[in-house]
Design a protein around this motif. Structure first.
Motif, PDB file in Angstrom:
ATOM      1  N   CYS A   1      -1.861  -1.557  -3.744  1.00  0.00           N
ATOM      2  CA  CYS A   1      -3.008  -0.762  -3.432  1.00  0.00           C
ATOM      3  C   CYS A   1      -2.371   0.817  -3.525  1.00  0.00           C
ATOM      4  O   CYS A   1      -1.671   1.219  -3.007  1.00  0.00           O
TER       5      CYS A   1
ATOM      6  N   ALA B   1      -3.251   4.622  -2.952  1.00  0.00           N
ATOM      7  CA  ALA B   1      -3.899   5.325  -2.043  1.00  0.00           C
ATOM      8  C   ALA B   1      -3.855   6.837  -2.308  1.00  0.00           C
ATOM      9  O   ALA B   1      -2.932   7.357  -1.967  1.00  0.00           O
TER      10      ALA B   1
ATOM     11  N   PHE C   1     -10.539  -1.034   2.206  1.00  0.00           N
ATOM     12  CA  PHE C   1      -9.607  -1.910   1.592  1.00  0.00           C
ATOM     13  C   PHE C   1      -9.223  -3.099   2.347  1.00  0.00           C
ATOM     14  O   PHE C   1      -8.757  -4.269   2.009  1.00  0.00           O
TER      15      PHE C   1
ATOM     16  N   MET D   1       0.939  -1.019   0.175  1.00  0.00           N
ATOM     17  CA  MET D   1      -0.128   0.065  -0.057  1.00  0.00           C
ATOM     18  C   MET D   1       0.704   1.289   0.102  1.00  0.00           C
ATOM     19  O   MET D   1       1.579   1.258   0.854  1.00  0.00           O
TER      20      MET D   1
END
Length: 211
Positions: free
Chosen positions: A145, A147, A177, A116
């Motif tokens: 991910c 963000a 998530f 992430m």
């Protein structure tokens, strides 16, 4: 019981300070609580957490789910995003952590990796050097991910099998998530032994599946 190792690489650079990192901490706690309610995950899943900002840190070594104590993840006031350094640390940990199969015994199931980040890797050369090394480690899935609006698909494409994006960095988005990560891990723990890549569950509306 064979283990299912799961590695979480979490961006803790300065831009994650405040509400984003608070949301990450809440999401992690929700994820662990949910996984512990799955008997099969409780028997098989082992989790490690690596954070990265100006340096990469192993904040949780590979630990059985039922023994894991989730620490409070913190961020510096400012600083770069050394994802390449985190990958370098990850590769070193994999050599120590993973039990490989031999003719005499079965080792761990293929591990999962979740990355992430809310920005571009600052250590570009180290990141580019380690992407192919990580991909050769035999992960069942490497999921990235993105963000927030500054994270770009092309920055994670060399590393990840799948990439999802969050349009916002609030608690609702991060909770969605981590709940999706929970479903992915739980599904993986039940489908170990299947040949080929482990399929991902459909993401919720708050999460866009990029690739």
């Amino acid at each position: 019981m064979r283990r299912l190792p799961v590695y979480l690489l979490l961006d803790t650079s300065g831009s994650m300070r405040g509400e984003p990192i608070e949301a990450v901490n809440t999401g992690l706690k929700v994820m662990m609580s949910s996984l512990r309610q799955d008997p099969h995950a409780l028997e098989t899943v082992h989790i490690a957490i690596i954070t990265f900002d100006a340096e990469a840190k192993l904040v949780v070594p590979l630990t059985p789910l039922d023994e894991l104590q989730v620490p409070e993840i913190v961020t510096p006031e400012s600083g770069p995003t050394h994802l390449g350094m985190a990958l370098e640390l990850l590769v070193g940990r994999l050599k120590r952590d993973l039990i490989r199969s031999t003719p005499e015994r079965k080792g761990d199931w293929a591990p999962f990796l979740f990355v992430m980040t809310d920005g571009k890797p600052s250590d570009t050369m180290l990141f580019e050097d380690h992407c192919p090394i990580v991909r050769r480690q035999g992960f069942a899935n490497i999921v990235g991910c993105l963000a927030g609006p500054k994270a770009r698909r092309q920055d994670l494409e060399p590393l990840c099998d799948h990439i999802v994006s969050l349009d916002t960095m609030d608690s609702a988005a991060f909770n969605s998530f981590f709940k999706w990560v929970t479903s992915t891990i739980a599904g993986g723990s039940r489908s170990m032994g299947l040949q080929g890549e482990v399929p991902l569950p459909p993401p919720p509306a708050e999460i866009q599946l990029v690739i």
